[in-house]
Write a protein that holds these residues in place. Sequence first.
Motif, PDB file in Angstrom:
ATOM      1  N   THR A 361       0.825  -1.206   0.000  1.00 56.96           N
ATOM      2  CA  THR A 361       0.000   0.000   0.000  1.00 56.96           C
ATOM      3  C   THR A 361       0.856   1.250   0.000  1.00 56.96           C
ATOM      4  O   THR A 361       0.556   2.225  -0.708  1.00 56.96           O
ATOM      5  N   ALA A 362       1.918   1.223   0.790  1.00 57.72           N
ATOM      6  CA  ALA A 362       2.813   2.385   0.833  1.00 57.72           C
ATOM      7  C   ALA A 362       3.475   2.618  -0.518  1.00 57.72           C
ATOM      8  O   ALA A 362       3.597   3.766  -0.977  1.00 57.72           O
ATOM      9  N   ALA A 363       3.901   1.537  -1.181  1.00 53.92           N
ATOM     10  CA  ALA A 363       4.532   1.684  -2.503  1.00 53.92           C
ATOM     11  C   ALA A 363       3.538   2.259  -3.510  1.00 53.92           C
ATOM     12  O   ALA A 363       3.876   3.159  -4.293  1.00 53.92           O
ATOM     13  N   LYS A 364       2.308   1.768  -3.512  1.00 60.19           N
ATOM     14  CA  LYS A 364       1.318   2.300  -4.440  1.00 60.19           C
ATOM     15  C   LYS A 364       0.976   3.759  -4.128  1.00 60.19           C
ATOM     16  O   LYS A 364       0.629   4.525  -5.027  1.00 60.19           O
ATOM     17  N   ALA A 367       4.568   5.935  -5.085  1.00 63.52           N
ATOM     18  CA  ALA A 367       5.204   5.760  -6.396  1.00 63.52           C
ATOM     19  C   ALA A 367       4.888   6.886  -7.376  1.00 63.52           C
ATOM     20  O   ALA A 367       5.794   7.373  -8.070  1.00 63.52           O
ATOM     21  N   PRO A 368       3.651   7.380  -7.461  1.00 62.84           N
ATOM     22  CA  PRO A 368       3.394   8.432  -8.454  1.00 62.84           C
ATOM     23  C   PRO A 368       3.973   9.794  -8.104  1.00 62.84           C
ATOM     24  O   PRO A 368       4.005  10.670  -8.968  1.00 62.84           O
ATOM     25  N   VAL A 369       4.424  10.004  -6.855  1.00 65.01           N
ATOM     26  CA  VAL A 369       4.813  11.357  -6.443  1.00 65.01           C
ATOM     27  C   VAL A 369       6.277  11.498  -6.071  1.00 65.01           C
ATOM     28  O   VAL A 369       6.771  12.620  -5.958  1.00 65.01           O
ATOM     29  N   ILE A 370       6.998  10.396  -5.869  1.00 64.44           N
ATOM     30  CA  ILE A 370       8.392  10.536  -5.430  1.00 64.44           C
ATOM     31  C   ILE A 370       9.334  10.790  -6.597  1.00 64.44           C
ATOM     32  O   ILE A 370      10.472  11.233  -6.390  1.00 64.44           O
ATOM     33  N   VAL A 376       8.830   5.462 -13.023  1.00 63.20           N
ATOM     34  CA  VAL A 376      10.137   5.624 -12.357  1.00 63.20           C
ATOM     35  C   VAL A 376       9.983   5.472 -10.854  1.00 63.20           C
ATOM     36  O   VAL A 376      10.807   4.838 -10.184  1.00 63.20           O
ATOM     37  N   GLY A 377       8.914   6.036 -10.291  1.00 60.59           N
ATOM     38  CA  GLY A 377       8.689   5.902  -8.848  1.00 60.59           C
ATOM     39  C   GLY A 377       8.462   4.460  -8.440  1.00 60.59           C
ATOM     40  O   GLY A 377       8.977   3.997  -7.410  1.00 60.59           O
ATOM     41  N   GLU A 398       5.718  -5.463  -9.136  1.00 58.81           N
ATOM     42  CA  GLU A 398       5.705  -5.354 -10.599  1.00 58.81           C
ATOM     43  C   GLU A 398       4.307  -5.655 -11.150  1.00 58.81           C
ATOM     44  O   GLU A 398       3.811  -4.980 -12.063  1.00 58.81           O
ATOM     45  N   ILE A 399       3.669  -6.673 -10.604  1.00 57.33           N
ATOM     46  CA  ILE A 399       2.319  -7.004 -11.054  1.00 57.33           C
ATOM     47  C   ILE A 399       1.347  -5.882 -10.687  1.00 57.33           C
ATOM     48  O   ILE A 399       0.447  -5.529 -11.467  1.00 57.33           O
ATOM     49  N   ASN A 400       1.521  -5.302  -9.512  1.00 60.90           N
ATOM     50  CA  ASN A 400       0.688  -4.162  -9.133  1.00 60.90           C
ATOM     51  C   ASN A 400       0.932  -2.963 -10.043  1.00 60.90           C
ATOM     52  O   ASN A 400       0.023  -2.155 -10.285  1.00 60.90           O
ATOM     53  N   LYS A 401       2.156  -2.852 -10.514  1.00 64.37           N
ATOM     54  CA  LYS A 401       2.465  -1.790 -11.478  1.00 64.37           C
ATOM     55  C   LYS A 401       1.614  -1.971 -12.738  1.00 64.37           C
ATOM     56  O   LYS A 401       1.047  -0.999 -13.271  1.00 64.37           O
ATOM     57  N   ALA A 402       1.522  -3.201 -13.210  1.00 64.29           N
ATOM     58  CA  ALA A 402       0.680  -3.471 -14.378  1.00 64.29           C
ATOM     59  C   ALA A 402      -0.788  -3.181 -14.065  1.00 64.29           C
ATOM     60  O   ALA A 402      -1.526  -2.645 -14.908  1.00 64.29           O
ATOM     61  N   THR A 403      -1.226  -3.514 -12.864  1.00 68.69           N
ATOM     62  CA  THR A 403      -2.614  -3.222 -12.475  1.00 68.69           C
ATOM     63  C   THR A 403      -2.884  -1.728 -12.459  1.00 68.69           C
ATOM     64  O   THR A 403      -3.961  -1.267 -12.858  1.00 68.69           O
ATOM     65  N   THR A 404      -1.890  -0.962 -12.005  1.00 69.90           N
ATOM     66  CA  THR A 404      -2.049   0.495 -12.013  1.00 69.90           C
ATOM     67  C   THR A 404      -2.146   1.029 -13.435  1.00 69.90           C
ATOM     68  O   THR A 404      -2.897   1.969 -13.716  1.00 69.90           O
TER      69      THR A 404
END
Length: 797
Positions: A361-364, A367-370, A376-377, A398-404
């Motif tokens: 949850t913290a990574a999600k 990630a868009p703001v750092i 890249v985040g 990585e899989i959550n990245k694809a979900t995003t």
Amino acid sequence: MMQNVHLAPEEDEDDLYSGYNDYNPTFDTEVTAKIPGTATSRPIDTAFGSKATLTSSMGRPVTGAVQDGVARPMTAVQAAGYTKAAMRGSLFDPLGQARGPAPPLEMKSPDSSEEKIRQLEKKVNELVEESCIANSCGDLKLALEKAKEAGRKERVLVRQREQTATSDSINLDLTYSVLFNLASQYAANEMYAEALNTYQVIVKNKMFNNGGRLKVNMGNIYLKQRNYSKAIKFYRMALDQIPSVHKEMRIKIMQNIGVAFIKTGQYMDAISSFEHIMSTSPNLKAGFNLIVCYFAIGDSEQMKKAFQKLIAVPLEVDFDDKYVSPNDDPHTNLLIEAIKNDSLRQIERERKSMAEDYIMTAAKLIAPVIETSFAVGYDWCVEAVKASHYVELANDLEINKATTYLRQRDFNQALETLKMFEKKDSRVKSAAATNLSFLYYLENELAQATNYADLAVSSDRYNPAALTNKGNTVFANGDYEKAAEFYKEALRNDCSCTEALYNLGLTYKKLNRIDEALDCFLKLHAILGNSAQVLHQIADIYEIMEDPNQAIEWLMQLISVVPTDPHVLTKLGKLYDNEGDKSQAFHYYYESYRYFPSNIEVIEWLGAYCIDTQFCEKAIEYFERAALILPTQVKWQLMVASCYRRSGNYQKALEKYKVIHQKFPENVECLRFLVRLCTDMGLKEVQEYMTKLKKVEKLKEIREQRIKSGRDGSARNRREGSAGGDAGGSKGERLSAKLKALPGTSEPYESSSGKEIDASYIDPLGPQAERPKTAARKRTEEDDFADEELGEDLLPE
């Protein structure tokens, strides 16, 4: 309240050593020796021929001996119960056995005040225990009643002690436990004012040790009441009264203070609390809350540092290697099997799952703001996780990245990200292939969805999600029996896979195995509880089984979950209508109309119901709504005019029919009602409308004759085959030529050109060249109408 609190009196205990001071006086004289055969005693001769008293081996006189005219005091025999007061000549009986058996114990009277107080105190303890047990079982109301009864009996106990002059022996621990339990039960029943008052009684009484710690509970109540300033105040007061040796409790209170600061928007104060916790005793909750605070103030660098602190928190769980047997020792294997799913192992799993949830949850979140972009985040978060002891989470990120990417509608990037896992280990490959299959299934690319579903299943045959997706692709292709097998296999691997169970129920419905479908959905209802989809399927199955009562019962449960769903309300209305309960049907149809006033079926039923119940004015509202929704259909406007006519408002009805006639001049029914109304009302327009009615009826007959001729010519053309003819041929030949150019029944119909329209039209008066010439006359409205008819195309049946 507590000024008369006293300690309970100590009970009189029996003296276990009574009787041991009774001493035989025989042993209180000089020690002499009796000469056998004589009646008197004499001093014992010593080796030197003189008479002397006996001495001990240490050279001192024996106990009870007389030396220099003074008797040596009794010492060692005193502890054994010997005294000088005993009569000389008595037998040696230190245990007092010569006195006979002890007298029976004195029976305590049940009416004595001490016994009543003791029984009442026991009853209070039992009520407190019953209250706690009821709370743990979830019966909060019973727990509160027991706590109140315990409080009442405890006050009676205090008054009885005061009356018996034993008020100084009141049991403070019992009073504390009764008040504390009562306050806890008030809080559990959300009676916060009463709970706070009871806690205040405990906190303000100085006779209760550590009562100040209960200010934490008071702070929790204020936090639930969203009174955050008072919550922080009481948390800090409790923190001041807790010594530093109770480190864990102090950390928890500081965490509560930080959460209260977040609620009030004071992020800097919250950050100071969480930073102190992370430097003193780091934990996952504090680390995650620290990231949230830095995210709120927009500090990207501090977000990175806080994320690194979060993934550095020790997990304190054993790795899975511990549960793998290193050899084939049967005793070791039995031990491993015993501890593999024990309660401690379940706690470890829960802790690991919680840590993974916080990190993901913290990574999600950050990630868009750092960094400059979302990708890249996310890459930075993945690299940070790979460098920690949560390496397994990198692939999940990585899989959550694809979900995003999917949430951002960037399907190409999502597909590329997931395709990178095709060369990784089987678990990750199966997860990625499952998601790819799902994506292609949503895009209706069943071939690609099937390929990736096969890849997911081959990578991990025990992956229930992969088997479910494979079943979905087979289901989409119409092979329901095979789809059911995949869903069953998914359930064998994971009996909690609700998607597979739901799809299996749908498959059984397709196969018309209604009883098995009902079993699936009933099991699913037991698992999911109030799932709207499941409830709808159960009701639908009962409707298929022609059991309307059960269908209505399940639909009633459904509208308790989704009370504003117009389709469910419409179905309920339809069921009640079929059962003959018009009033209930009207209620649910009207509720459906309120939430969705554009359903023509509902509007039509409500209008018809109002007409049946002689409320024509009310029906006008519904039919006007239908006319707004479908303005090209004359039916609804005619219904509005009919309602005016039924209600006796003929003038309104006439005006409405005139409006309808302007929009739909060819409508025969409208003209008939205009003629009738004008005749009844004696209006002059009646002749005009009668003329128009005759023209329209005549044109209607011409149209029907033309359609009939077209059908006859089409049948004749099929019998005679293709036939040619010139332009000056007969009507049948020209019709055959036109029908020859029209597409067949299996081909899509395309509209013809204007020339074909003219050539294919059969003039009811014959060809123009053969028509007899007539004198010039004034053009009439009938001629205009006929010209409009000439422009219509003859469509094939």
